[in-house]
Design a protein around this motif. Sequence first.
Motif, mmCIF file in Angstrom:
data_model
loop_
_atom_site.group_PDB
_atom_site.id
_atom_site.type_symbol
_atom_site.label_atom_id
_atom_site.label_comp_id
_atom_site.label_asym_id
_atom_site.label_seq_id
_atom_site.Cartn_x
_atom_site.Cartn_y
_atom_site.Cartn_z
ATOM 1 N N SER A 20 45.607 9.955 113.191
ATOM 2 C CA SER A 20 46.192 8.804 112.501
ATOM 3 C C SER A 20 47.716 8.887 112.504
ATOM 4 O O SER A 20 48.393 7.892 112.755
ATOM 5 C CB SER A 20 45.700 8.737 111.054
ATOM 6 O OG SER A 20 44.298 8.632 111.023
ATOM 7 N N PHE B 46 44.854 -0.133 104.726
ATOM 8 C CA PHE B 46 45.289 1.245 104.960
ATOM 9 C C PHE B 46 44.304 1.941 105.887
ATOM 10 O O PHE B 46 44.671 2.562 106.881
ATOM 11 C CB PHE B 46 45.368 1.992 103.625
ATOM 12 C CG PHE B 46 45.962 3.364 103.722
ATOM 13 C CD1 PHE B 46 47.320 3.563 103.499
ATOM 14 C CD2 PHE B 46 45.175 4.468 104.035
ATOM 15 C CE1 PHE B 46 47.880 4.828 103.590
ATOM 16 C CE2 PHE B 46 45.731 5.744 104.124
ATOM 17 C CZ PHE B 46 47.094 5.912 103.897
ATOM 18 N N SER B 47 43.024 1.790 105.563
ATOM 19 C CA SER B 47 42.011 2.536 106.290
ATOM 20 C C SER B 47 41.880 2.058 107.736
ATOM 21 O O SER B 47 41.619 2.852 108.636
ATOM 22 C CB SER B 47 40.669 2.416 105.568
ATOM 23 O OG SER B 47 39.793 3.392 106.050
ATOM 24 N N LEU B 48 42.059 0.760 107.949
ATOM 25 C CA LEU B 48 41.952 0.272 109.330
ATOM 26 C C LEU B 48 43.308 0.250 110.053
ATOM 27 O O LEU B 48 43.432 -0.315 111.138
ATOM 28 C CB LEU B 48 41.308 -1.114 109.344
ATOM 29 C CG LEU B 48 39.776 -1.074 109.308
ATOM 30 C CD1 LEU B 48 39.195 -2.458 109.064
ATOM 31 C CD2 LEU B 48 39.227 -0.525 110.623
ATOM 32 N N SER B 49 44.305 0.846 109.436
ATOM 33 C CA SER B 49 45.640 0.962 110.058
ATOM 34 C C SER B 49 46.280 -0.391 110.352
ATOM 35 O O SER B 49 46.883 -0.572 111.417
ATOM 36 C CB SER B 49 45.557 1.746 111.380
ATOM 37 O OG SER B 49 44.964 2.987 111.204
ATOM 38 N N LEU C 55 55.308 4.898 105.953
ATOM 39 C CA LEU C 55 53.952 5.350 105.631
ATOM 40 C C LEU C 55 53.744 6.798 106.091
ATOM 41 O O LEU C 55 53.189 7.631 105.383
ATOM 42 C CB LEU C 55 52.958 4.407 106.324
ATOM 43 C CG LEU C 55 51.554 4.289 105.736
ATOM 44 C CD1 LEU C 55 50.918 2.987 106.182
ATOM 45 C CD2 LEU C 55 50.670 5.437 106.125
ATOM 46 N N VAL D 213 50.955 -2.860 110.107
ATOM 47 C CA VAL D 213 52.194 -2.144 110.403
ATOM 48 C C VAL D 213 52.368 -1.907 111.915
ATOM 49 O O VAL D 213 53.154 -1.068 112.321
ATOM 50 C CB VAL D 213 52.273 -0.788 109.648
ATOM 51 C CG1 VAL D 213 52.454 -1.023 108.166
ATOM 52 C CG2 VAL D 213 51.051 0.055 109.902
ATOM 53 N N TYR E 112 52.292 10.232 104.286
ATOM 54 C CA TYR E 112 51.037 10.624 104.943
ATOM 55 C C TYR E 112 51.134 12.077 105.405
ATOM 56 O O TYR E 112 50.197 12.857 105.308
ATOM 57 C CB TYR E 112 50.790 9.703 106.136
ATOM 58 C CG TYR E 112 49.360 9.683 106.626
ATOM 59 C CD1 TYR E 112 48.417 8.876 105.998
ATOM 60 C CD2 TYR E 112 48.951 10.448 107.708
ATOM 61 C CE1 TYR E 112 47.108 8.837 106.434
ATOM 62 C CE2 TYR E 112 47.649 10.414 108.150
ATOM 63 C CZ TYR E 112 46.720 9.603 107.516
ATOM 64 O OH TYR E 112 45.426 9.566 107.948
ATOM 65 N N SER F 189 42.839 6.430 114.918
ATOM 66 C CA SER F 189 43.914 5.968 114.042
ATOM 67 C C SER F 189 43.352 5.553 112.690
ATOM 68 O O SER F 189 43.886 5.875 111.632
ATOM 69 C CB SER F 189 44.643 4.788 114.681
ATOM 70 O OG SER F 189 45.496 4.186 113.740
ATOM 71 N N LEU G 124 50.904 6.353 113.950
ATOM 72 C CA LEU G 124 52.032 5.836 113.174
ATOM 73 C C LEU G 124 53.363 6.103 113.877
ATOM 74 O O LEU G 124 54.247 5.255 113.920
ATOM 75 C CB LEU G 124 52.040 6.485 111.785
ATOM 76 C CG LEU G 124 50.979 5.988 110.803
ATOM 77 C CD1 LEU G 124 50.792 6.970 109.660
ATOM 78 C CD2 LEU G 124 51.345 4.610 110.276
ATOM 79 N N THR H 261 50.386 -0.729 114.256
ATOM 80 C CA THR H 261 49.720 0.370 114.956
ATOM 81 C C THR H 261 48.650 -0.143 115.919
ATOM 82 O O THR H 261 48.612 0.251 117.097
ATOM 83 C CB THR H 261 49.046 1.300 113.933
ATOM 84 O OG1 THR H 261 50.046 1.765 113.053
ATOM 85 C CG2 THR H 261 48.401 2.470 114.620
ATOM 86 N N GLY I 154 40.909 8.726 108.946
ATOM 87 C CA GLY I 154 41.883 9.782 108.652
ATOM 88 C C GLY I 154 41.853 10.101 107.178
ATOM 89 O O GLY I 154 40.815 9.977 106.511
ATOM 90 N N LEU I 155 43.017 10.462 106.659
ATOM 91 C CA LEU I 155 43.095 10.820 105.247
ATOM 92 C C LEU I 155 42.725 9.647 104.359
ATOM 93 O O LEU I 155 42.281 9.828 103.236
ATOM 94 C CB LEU I 155 44.509 11.300 104.937
ATOM 95 C CG LEU I 155 44.892 12.567 105.697
ATOM 96 C CD1 LEU I 155 46.394 12.804 105.617
ATOM 97 C CD2 LEU I 155 44.133 13.767 105.139
ATOM 98 N N GLY I 156 42.911 8.438 104.876
ATOM 99 C CA GLY I 156 42.530 7.253 104.109
ATOM 100 C C GLY I 156 41.055 7.288 103.744
ATOM 101 O O GLY I 156 40.670 6.926 102.635
ATOM 102 N N ASN I 157 40.227 7.724 104.677
ATOM 103 C CA ASN I 157 38.791 7.765 104.418
ATOM 104 C C ASN I 157 38.415 8.940 103.533
ATOM 105 O O ASN I 157 37.569 8.827 102.652
ATOM 106 C CB ASN I 157 38.017 7.922 105.740
ATOM 107 C CG ASN I 157 38.380 6.857 106.736
ATOM 108 O OD1 ASN I 157 39.539 6.765 107.136
ATOM 109 N ND2 ASN I 157 37.433 6.046 107.118
ATOM 110 N N MET J 200 51.647 -3.744 104.075
ATOM 111 C CA MET J 200 50.472 -3.973 104.925
ATOM 112 C C MET J 200 49.894 -5.383 104.751
ATOM 113 O O MET J 200 49.647 -6.065 105.737
ATOM 114 C CB MET J 200 49.423 -2.895 104.708
ATOM 115 C CG MET J 200 49.965 -1.516 105.059
ATOM 116 S SD MET J 200 48.762 -0.227 104.816
ATOM 117 C CE MET J 200 48.560 0.297 106.495
HETATM 118 N N1 PFF Z 1 44.103 4.547 108.790
HETATM 119 C C1 PFF Z 1 44.671 5.829 108.479
HETATM 120 C C2 PFF Z 1 43.757 6.542 107.503
HETATM 121 O O1 PFF Z 1 42.824 5.938 106.987
HETATM 122 O O2 PFF Z 1 44.006 7.700 107.241
HETATM 123 C C3 PFF Z 1 46.063 5.724 107.948
HETATM 124 C C4 PFF Z 1 46.935 4.831 108.738
HETATM 125 C C5 PFF Z 1 47.199 5.108 110.077
HETATM 126 C C6 PFF Z 1 47.450 3.693 108.170
HETATM 127 C C7 PFF Z 1 47.956 4.249 110.835
HETATM 128 C C8 PFF Z 1 48.219 2.822 108.913
HETATM 129 C C9 PFF Z 1 48.459 3.118 110.233
HETATM 130 F F1 PFF Z 1 49.198 2.295 110.918
#
Ligand code: PFF
Length: 432
Positions: free
Chosen positions: A315, A220-223, A99, A226, A103, A20, A319, A228, A23-26, A372
């Motif tokens: 990821s 965002f990166s650690l989800s 989100l 929200v 995404y 999770s 969500l 998750t 993902g695209l965040g990284n 967030m």
């Molecule tokens: N953490 C995911 C990423 O870095 O791509 C994006 C993400 C997933 C954000 C799930 C929030 C979430 F609840």
Amino acid sequence: MQKRENFGGRLAVIMAMAGSAIGLGNIWRFPYLVGQNGGAAFVLVYIAACALLALPIFMAEAVIGRRSGSNTFGAMQKLAPGTRWKWLGLVTVGAPLLLLSYYSVVGGWAVDYFMKACSFRFMGDTSGIFGRFIASTWEPLITHTVFMALTAGIILLGVTKGIEKFTKITMPMLFVLIVGIVIYGLTLPGAWKGVEYMVKPDFSKIDARVVATAMGQAFFSLSLGVGTILTYASYMRKEENIVSSGNYTALFDLLFALLAGFAVMPAVFAAGIQPEEGAGLVFDTLPYIFSRMGWAGAVVSILFFFSILIAALTSSISLLEVGVAYLVEEKGWNRRRSTLVLALGTWVLGVLCSLSSVIFDLFDQLCSNWLMPFGGILFTLFVGWKMSKADVRNELTNGGTRNRRIFPLVYFLIRYLAPVGIVVVFLSNLLS
Ligand code: PFF
């Protein structure tokens, strides 16, 4: 009501949570934020935000999730029945869908690039490749649709069959590929300027806005914030260790972000692309690297965009799972109907994001700069001030058998430092 599934074991939990997080965040967001916000200085602030603000939220969400064994709304009902906390439960059903809408648009870009790789599009001149793609109306819409359909398909398979099996295979593959790309990227002429950009901090670049951006990116990166991690933790067995799962997830997540940064930045300088370019940065620089690699580039690009796609999917499913868990457990819907309805609604929102970069940016800002952090504060306040300390200790120390020495520190971070820190960053950004 359907019987709840659980993740199979320690590795499965970490893989799903890391799936999770990574993902695209990284790969898409982190490198361009580094480029826009001064390079190494941003990286340092980001690391601090992960350790001091994001990790405590992770632990707080996981405590709530596992303690309650419920979706976000059910968790509030169980742990604080009849209180206003139920609103937190409800907001965190909606936020991940917002989100997911944009995404999925970026996930669609990854779909497109995977298809481009398969048809060897990265073998010739790649300059301006992202701009041309984004300028067409239909392609991004179609690929957004494909991405959303894939997300829904995996969620339909269920927690153990879908999510767990998926994440275990693909994350190690992505890791190996990125390391390979970093090494190759460093051999390009001019690449070392990019390395310098990543490691030489210029502290004059740091202001309240940069700190707030780093914080938003950490969440965002650690989800976080929200629901998750809360939802995934509700599938965790009692003997699993929340503290170490959090640490491993954060560590892997950071590693992937840094690797992506080191894959992208050298190429940015080698190709003469502007680091401040913004959202398209990765989608312009990586093709450049691949185009220099000849046939090897053709092969690596296929594998690489495939792995990015999978990383994005692990990821996006997390969500969608938040809302699905809510509808299944609270409304008694079946998994299929819940998934289809939510995926369709989110797809419509995503179409708006795909057609308008203003809406896209608005949703992104709203999620990472407001929802967030806001959710994060409330989760830490809930665990720090609403739940009994005994319950929290029980979850974080596995009934007093682990993490006993570190518990006071973690509890302090959850109760004081994280909520106060987020508010301070928030206000100083607003005021400046
Ligand atoms: N953490 C995911 C990423 O870095 O791509 C994006 C993400 C997933 C954000 C799930 C929030 C979430 F609840």
